[in-house]
Design a protein around this motif. Structure first.
Motif, PDB file in Angstrom:
ATOM      1  N   SER A 152       0.806  -1.223   0.000  1.00 57.32           N
ATOM      2  CA  SER A 152       0.000   0.000   0.000  1.00 57.32           C
ATOM      3  C   SER A 152       0.834   1.267   0.000  1.00 57.32           C
ATOM      4  CB  SER A 152      -0.925   0.001   1.228  1.00 57.32           C
ATOM      5  OG  SER A 152      -0.152  -0.073   2.412  1.00 57.32           O
ATOM      6  N   LYS A 170      -1.433   4.716   0.078  1.00 55.99           N
ATOM      7  CA  LYS A 170      -2.807   4.646  -0.405  1.00 55.99           C
ATOM      8  C   LYS A 170      -3.784   5.401   0.494  1.00 55.99           C
ATOM      9  CE  LYS A 170      -2.888   0.451  -3.215  1.00 55.99           C
ATOM     10  NZ  LYS A 170      -3.475  -0.901  -3.372  1.00 55.99           N
ATOM     11  N   ARG A 171      -3.455   5.498   1.802  1.00 56.07           N
ATOM     12  CA  ARG A 171      -4.407   6.156   2.700  1.00 56.07           C
ATOM     13  C   ARG A 171      -4.613   7.620   2.336  1.00 56.07           C
ATOM     14  NH1 ARG A 171      -0.106   5.308   6.638  1.00 56.07           N
ATOM     15  NH2 ARG A 171       1.175   7.181   6.729  1.00 56.07           N
ATOM     16  N   SER A 172      -3.613   8.236   1.697  1.00 54.69           N
ATOM     17  CA  SER A 172      -3.740   9.637   1.286  1.00 54.69           C
ATOM     18  C   SER A 172      -3.974   9.760  -0.214  1.00 54.69           C
ATOM     19  CB  SER A 172      -2.461  10.408   1.658  1.00 54.69           C
ATOM     20  OG  SER A 172      -2.185  10.304   3.029  1.00 54.69           O
ATOM     21  N   ASN A 173      -4.179   8.628  -0.859  1.00 58.67           N
ATOM     22  CA  ASN A 173      -4.366   8.618  -2.317  1.00 58.67           C
ATOM     23  C   ASN A 173      -5.393   7.551  -2.668  1.00 58.67           C
ATOM     24  OD1 ASN A 173      -1.917  10.411  -3.418  1.00 58.67           O
ATOM     25  ND2 ASN A 173      -1.172   9.176  -1.704  1.00 58.67           N
ATOM     26  N   GLN A 174      -6.627   7.791  -2.246  1.00 57.76           N
ATOM     27  CA  GLN A 174      -7.672   6.781  -2.331  1.00 57.76           C
ATOM     28  C   GLN A 174      -7.998   6.358  -3.756  1.00 57.76           C
ATOM     29  OE1 GLN A 174      -9.408   5.329   0.565  1.00 57.76           O
ATOM     30  NE2 GLN A 174      -7.448   6.114   1.284  1.00 57.76           N
ATOM     31  N   THR A 175      -7.757   7.220  -4.738  1.00 59.75           N
ATOM     32  CA  THR A 175      -8.122   6.892  -6.122  1.00 59.75           C
ATOM     33  C   THR A 175      -6.925   6.457  -6.962  1.00 59.75           C
ATOM     34  OG1 THR A 175      -7.857   9.204  -6.848  1.00 59.75           O
ATOM     35  CG2 THR A 175     -10.031   8.540  -6.037  1.00 59.75           C
ATOM     36  N   ASP A 193     -13.998  -0.576  -8.633  1.00 66.68           N
ATOM     37  CA  ASP A 193     -13.625   0.826  -8.428  1.00 66.68           C
ATOM     38  C   ASP A 193     -12.343   1.166  -9.179  1.00 66.68           C
ATOM     39  OD1 ASP A 193     -12.393  -0.931  -6.666  1.00 66.68           O
ATOM     40  OD2 ASP A 193     -12.023   0.592  -5.156  1.00 66.68           O
ATOM     41  N   GLU A 201      -9.107  -0.246   5.402  1.00 67.56           N
ATOM     42  CA  GLU A 201      -9.311   0.805   4.400  1.00 67.56           C
ATOM     43  C   GLU A 201      -9.977   1.991   5.086  1.00 67.56           C
ATOM     44  OE1 GLU A 201     -12.106   1.150   0.558  1.00 67.56           O
ATOM     45  OE2 GLU A 201     -10.479  -0.294   0.377  1.00 67.56           O
ATOM     46  N   GLU A 219     -14.532   7.624   5.438  1.00 64.00           N
ATOM     47  CA  GLU A 219     -14.851   9.011   5.771  1.00 64.00           C
ATOM     48  C   GLU A 219     -15.502   9.029   7.151  1.00 64.00           C
ATOM     49  OE1 GLU A 219     -14.023  11.627   4.084  1.00 64.00           O
ATOM     50  OE2 GLU A 219     -13.177  10.498   2.400  1.00 64.00           O
ATOM     51  N   GLN A 255      -9.379   8.846   7.955  1.00 64.92           N
ATOM     52  CA  GLN A 255      -8.349   9.791   7.551  1.00 64.92           C
ATOM     53  C   GLN A 255      -8.434  11.054   8.410  1.00 64.92           C
ATOM     54  OE1 GLN A 255      -7.913  10.327   3.216  1.00 64.92           O
ATOM     55  NE2 GLN A 255      -9.521   8.835   2.993  1.00 64.92           N
TER      56      GLN A 255
END
Length: 502
Positions: A204, A221-226, A343, A439, A442, A471
């Motif tokens: 990740s 990935k936690r700061s870049n979800q897409t 996704d 994961e 929000e 997050q």
């Protein structure tokens, strides 16, 4: 010399015109067959040990001379293959042999070395050679080859300087200048959006490099979800931000993979997935481009005639179609052993029930758990209490056991929490979830749920709590927690109910 040896001389195009031998390079080779590339010949050229009984093996990057010959089915293949220079795939490992070569290029703290002993470039950097000091293009060097995550030159010694006047001034850089981990110092770039490429990425997290700064920029990935699945070399656009988990460090946020036209991607290897496949052909998609790329079993003999599965993750190389140059096809297709989530593919899906987000693996029919051993799967917590519970996923049938003992540092989980995990087999033969990663959700999705986390800071009567379950920061105050007998302290591990502020 650099241009001498049994393979030097007339160019490939002229040799072909005269009916002579061609010179090329091994693009890939596995077991007893592979593919060559040569100037003047479109596409890949098949090469096998069966047609070259004098050979014992070839390796990626080997430079060869050969003749073209049609086999019994009329397909062209390389015969009478002669090895000119070994590729780097045959070197490295023990590091006990020393080689000589020259610096092909050098910039700041890294560059590439060439040698008569092998074909292609060999990476060299100050991080692995703090004793070396700055190199200059054209320097003659001696070195060893170390095998690791990448092949690189180590124990480098300059034997002949390309710029003698600089040799006396050349001195090894102080060790403190070779930063631990090579993290980029980009404080002056915070808030700016720029482009770069993935240097490495595993699980990740990974690192981004860019022409805008020196060193590596952390990406998670936690700061870049897409961001989705990325590979080394993939071009990305990102924003520079402070890393809240590491004081004084920085990270890439809001990162996205850059797309390009297919004709600009010819010859590049990339990640994608099977859009559709029937009989012996189908279509592949990738986040690197728009549209479809044709894939056929005939152009991919390494698949052994096994059809691909819809949504199956694949690595492949894009080449122009032999019949129509405005169309493209995938060759050297290799399964990644995973199934790609909707996704990532960008496909629409129906809204899931509250607390149950769509898992990353979607199949027309769920698979038995045994079939997914060793695979990474996305699912959700069915139940969790006293350090253990069960997870479900649309990728498999039934419940999968989950225990904190197999996942150190796992926070307290609640039903509906979305996870990514590996289906593993324990020493006793039982299947369970390992390498579990939560994961982040929000915060508004967690209202009314019990979570666990850590006090990041607390002063007076209020502070902030962080957690892998979401997050950013969550406010915590004494007024909303009158049952607390003493103020919270930084580092306290707590359980709490997420509530909307009034």
């Amino acid at each position: 010399g650099r241009g001498t040896g049994p393979c030097s001389g007339i160019g490939a195009e002229a040799m072909a015109a005269l009916g002579g031998r061609l010179r090329g390079q091994v693009r890939s080779f596995k077991n007893d067959w592979g593919f060559l590339r040569a100037n003047g010949v479109a596409g890949d050229i098949f090469v096998g040990l069966k047609g070259n009984p004098h050979l014992t093996r070839l390796a990626e990057g080997d430079e060869v001379e050969f003749d073209l010959q049609a086999d019994e089915r009329g397909k062209t293949q390389a015969v009478n293959v002669q090895l000119c220079a070994a590729g780097l795939a045959q070197f490295g490992g023990s590091g006990s042999l020393r080689y000589s070569g020259w610096v092909r290029s050098w910039k700041d703290t890294w560059g590439f070395i060439n040698s008569d002993a092998f074909a292609g470039d060999l990476f060299v950097g100050l991080r692995a050679n703090p004793q070396m000091g700055q190199l200059v293009t054209g320097d003659r060097v001696e070195f060893e080859i170390r095998e690791g995550s990448k092949r690189e030159a180590v124990e480098v010694v300059v034997t002949e300087s390309a710029e003698p006047e600089r040799a006396a001034k050349r001195a090894p850089q102080p060790k403190e200048e070779v930063r631990s981990g090579g993290r980029a110092e980009v404080g002056h770039l915070v808030g700016q959006v720029m482009r770069g490429s993935i240097r490495s990425f595993r699980d990740s997290w990974g690192f981004i490099i860019s022409d805008h700064f020196d060193g590596d920029l952390f990406v998670h990935k936690r700061s870049n979800q897409t961001l989705g699945v990325v590979n080394s070399g993939d071009p990305v656009e990102f924003e520079v931000a402070e890393d809240p988990q590491s004081a004084g460090q920085y990270q890439a946020v809001n990162s996205s993979l850059l797309k390009d036209e297919l004709h600009n991607l010819v010859g590049q290897r990339m990640f994608g997935w099977v859009k559709s496949f029937k009989d012996n052909w189908g279509l592949l998609n990738s986040r690197r481009f728009d549209g479809d790329v044709f894939v056929g079993l005939g152009s991919n003999p390494q698949l052994g005639g096994t059809p691909l599965q819809n949504s199956e993750g694949v690595e492949f190389e894009v080449v122009a179609d032999d019949k129509r140059q405005d169309r493209y096809q995938a060759i050297q297709v290799k399964s990644t052993g995973t199934l790609v989530s909707p996704d990532i593919m960008g496909t629409a899906s129906s809204s899931p029930p509250a607390g149950r987000l769509p898992p990353a693996v979607r199949l027309e029919t769920a698979m038995p758990l045994e079939a997914l051993v060793g695979h990474t799967v996305r699912g959700f917590v069915k139940s969790f209490r006293d350090g253990w519970g069960f997870v479900n996923s649309e990728a498999f049938v039934g419940d999968l056991f989950l225990h904190q003992g197999s996942n150190p540092g796992l926070p307290v989980l609640t039903p509906g929490t979305v996870l990514e995990f590996v289906v593993s087999r324990s020493n006793t033969g039982k299947l369970h979830a390992t390498s579990v990663q939560v994961e982040p959700a929000e915060l508004q999705e967690l209202v009314g749920r019990v979570c666990s986390g850590t006090i990041r800071k607390f002063s007076g009567e209020w502070g902030f709590v962080i957690s892998p379950l979401f997050q950013g920061d969550l406010f915590v105050g004494s007024r909303g927690n009158p049952h607390l007998s003493s103020p919270l302290r930084q580092g306290d591990q707590i359980e709490f109910l997420v509530a909307s502020s009034t």
